[in-house]
Design a protein around this motif. Structure first.
Motif, PDB file in Angstrom:
ATOM      1  N   LEU A 113      37.958  35.305  60.233  1.00 54.91           N
ATOM      2  CA  LEU A 113      38.604  33.993  60.215  1.00 54.91           C
ATOM      3  C   LEU A 113      39.303  33.683  58.890  1.00 54.91           C
ATOM      4  N   ASP A 114      38.631  33.937  57.770  1.00 54.41           N
ATOM      5  CA  ASP A 114      39.227  33.620  56.466  1.00 54.41           C
ATOM      6  C   ASP A 114      40.432  34.500  56.144  1.00 54.41           C
ATOM      7  N   LYS A 115      40.600  35.581  56.895  1.00 56.12           N
ATOM      8  CA  LYS A 115      41.727  36.503  56.681  1.00 56.12           C
ATOM      9  C   LYS A 115      42.868  36.257  57.660  1.00 56.12           C
ATOM     10  N   GLY A 116      42.815  35.120  58.367  1.00 51.39           N
ATOM     11  CA  GLY A 116      43.896  34.770  59.281  1.00 51.39           C
ATOM     12  C   GLY A 116      43.663  35.151  60.721  1.00 51.39           C
ATOM     13  N   GLY A 117      42.462  35.586  61.056  1.00 51.83           N
ATOM     14  CA  GLY A 117      42.152  35.968  62.426  1.00 51.83           C
ATOM     15  C   GLY A 117      41.557  34.812  63.217  1.00 51.83           C
ATOM     16  N   HIS A 118      41.179  35.121  64.433  1.00 51.37           N
ATOM     17  CA  HIS A 118      40.627  34.125  65.341  1.00 51.37           C
ATOM     18  C   HIS A 118      39.503  34.759  66.153  1.00 51.37           C
ATOM     19  N   ILE A 119      38.588  33.925  66.601  1.00 51.48           N
ATOM     20  CA  ILE A 119      37.554  34.352  67.534  1.00 51.48           C
ATOM     21  C   ILE A 119      37.508  33.300  68.641  1.00 51.48           C
ATOM     22  N   LEU A 120      37.480  33.773  69.874  1.00 53.48           N
ATOM     23  CA  LEU A 120      37.344  32.880  71.017  1.00 53.48           C
ATOM     24  C   LEU A 120      35.981  33.099  71.663  1.00 53.48           C
ATOM     25  N   VAL A 121      35.450  32.026  72.227  1.00 54.90           N
ATOM     26  CA  VAL A 121      34.148  32.066  72.877  1.00 54.90           C
ATOM     27  C   VAL A 121      34.305  31.506  74.287  1.00 54.90           C
ATOM     28  N   ALA A 122      33.834  32.265  75.268  1.00 53.18           N
ATOM     29  CA  ALA A 122      33.820  31.795  76.653  1.00 53.18           C
ATOM     30  C   ALA A 122      32.466  31.138  76.905  1.00 53.18           C
ATOM     31  N   LEU A 123      32.518  29.906  77.412  1.00 47.77           N
ATOM     32  CA  LEU A 123      31.310  29.152  77.700  1.00 47.77           C
ATOM     33  C   LEU A 123      31.169  28.950  79.204  1.00 47.77           C
ATOM     34  N   GLU A 124      29.961  29.150  79.695  1.00 45.67           N
ATOM     35  CA  GLU A 124      29.644  28.839  81.090  1.00 45.67           C
ATOM     36  C   GLU A 124      28.563  27.767  81.055  1.00 45.67           C
ATOM     37  N   ASN A 125      28.893  26.590  81.551  1.00 44.87           N
ATOM     38  CA  ASN A 125      27.978  25.449  81.461  1.00 44.87           C
ATOM     39  C   ASN A 125      27.522  25.218  80.022  1.00 44.87           C
ATOM     40  N   GLY A 126      28.442  25.416  79.078  1.00 48.51           N
ATOM     41  CA  GLY A 126      28.151  25.194  77.670  1.00 48.51           C
ATOM     42  C   GLY A 126      27.458  26.333  76.959  1.00 48.51           C
ATOM     43  N   LYS A 127      27.091  27.376  77.681  1.00 48.34           N
ATOM     44  CA  LYS A 127      26.392  28.524  77.079  1.00 48.34           C
ATOM     45  C   LYS A 127      27.395  29.644  76.799  1.00 48.34           C
ATOM     46  N   PRO A 128      27.382  30.221  75.585  1.00 43.43           N
ATOM     47  CA  PRO A 128      28.294  31.330  75.279  1.00 43.43           C
ATOM     48  C   PRO A 128      27.967  32.564  76.126  1.00 43.43           C
ATOM     49  N   VAL A 129      28.975  33.043  76.880  1.00 41.79           N
ATOM     50  CA  VAL A 129      28.773  34.216  77.728  1.00 41.79           C
ATOM     51  C   VAL A 129      29.813  35.306  77.460  1.00 41.79           C
ATOM     52  N   GLY A 130      30.776  35.031  76.580  1.00 41.10           N
ATOM     53  CA  GLY A 130      31.791  36.021  76.261  1.00 41.10           C
ATOM     54  C   GLY A 130      32.448  35.694  74.934  1.00 41.10           C
ATOM     55  N   VAL A 131      32.925  36.729  74.261  1.00 43.68           N
ATOM     56  CA  VAL A 131      33.588  36.559  72.966  1.00 43.68           C
ATOM     57  C   VAL A 131      34.709  37.575  72.833  1.00 43.68           C
ATOM     58  N   CYS A 132      35.672  37.255  71.969  1.00 46.07           N
ATOM     59  CA  CYS A 132      36.766  38.169  71.680  1.00 46.07           C
ATOM     60  C   CYS A 132      37.376  37.760  70.347  1.00 46.07           C
ATOM     61  N   ALA A 133      37.724  38.751  69.533  1.00 44.28           N
ATOM     62  CA  ALA A 133      38.307  38.473  68.221  1.00 44.28           C
ATOM     63  C   ALA A 133      39.749  38.968  68.156  1.00 44.28           C
ATOM     64  N   LEU A 134      40.498  38.309  67.292  1.00 50.15           N
ATOM     65  CA  LEU A 134      41.861  38.694  66.964  1.00 50.15           C
ATOM     66  C   LEU A 134      41.873  38.881  65.449  1.00 50.15           C
TER      67      LEU A 134
END
Length: 158
Positions: free
Chosen positions: A50-71
């Protein structure tokens, strides 16, 4: 982005650190071994991504994290970003979460003005390779990887 009524994709915040780390560590341990580069990214996502200009996304199912992916931002090669650390919890697989994470991370890269993305994987991970191909990634060769497990690299021109 809404996937289904009970699912959403959100930007990473520190409260999702354990989910980011644990989801990735679980699939890596299932098929391979954790490597130094994994620990650097998963233990310190804010500093390493994140501090280097990237991103992370989190997939939530009913508010619970069930998936992630970084850029991950790249500054010194022909790729603007690397799509990395895509992981979906076993109980959430088959719900198109991985596809939605990839689509959303590609859209995020476009928003950032990226022209070319890069991803690396292993050919034994057929579902992941299929998702990358569906998103338009094409196989390339002759790039160095920091991971021993990598045996396929792909790029996407945006």
């Amino acid at each position: 982005m809404n996937i289904a009524e009970n699912m959403q994709i959100v930007d990473y915040s520190d409260r999702y650190h354990s989910a980011f780390r644990d989801l990735n560590a679980a699939w890596i341990a299932k098929y391979f071994e954790m490597e130094d580069s994994d620990y650097q990214l998963l233990d310190n996502p804010r500093q390493a991504i994140l501090d280097k200009g990237g991103h992370i996304l989190v997939a939530l199912e009913n508010g619970k994290p069930v998936g992630v992916c970084a850029l991950i931002k790249h500054n010194d090669d022909p790729y603007d970003y690397e799509l990395a650390k895509l992981a979906v919890a076993p109980e959430a697989q088959g719900k198109h979460i991985g596809r939605h994470l990839i689509e959303t991370i590609i859209a995020k890269a476009r928003e950032e003005g990226a022209k070319k993305l890069y991803v690396e994987s292993h050919t034994s991970l057929k579902p992941a390779i299929h998702l990358y191909q569906q998103a338009g990634f094409k196989e390339i060769t002759n790039l160095h990887s920091t991971f021993n497990r990598v045996n396929i690299q792909m790029e996407l021109n945006l």
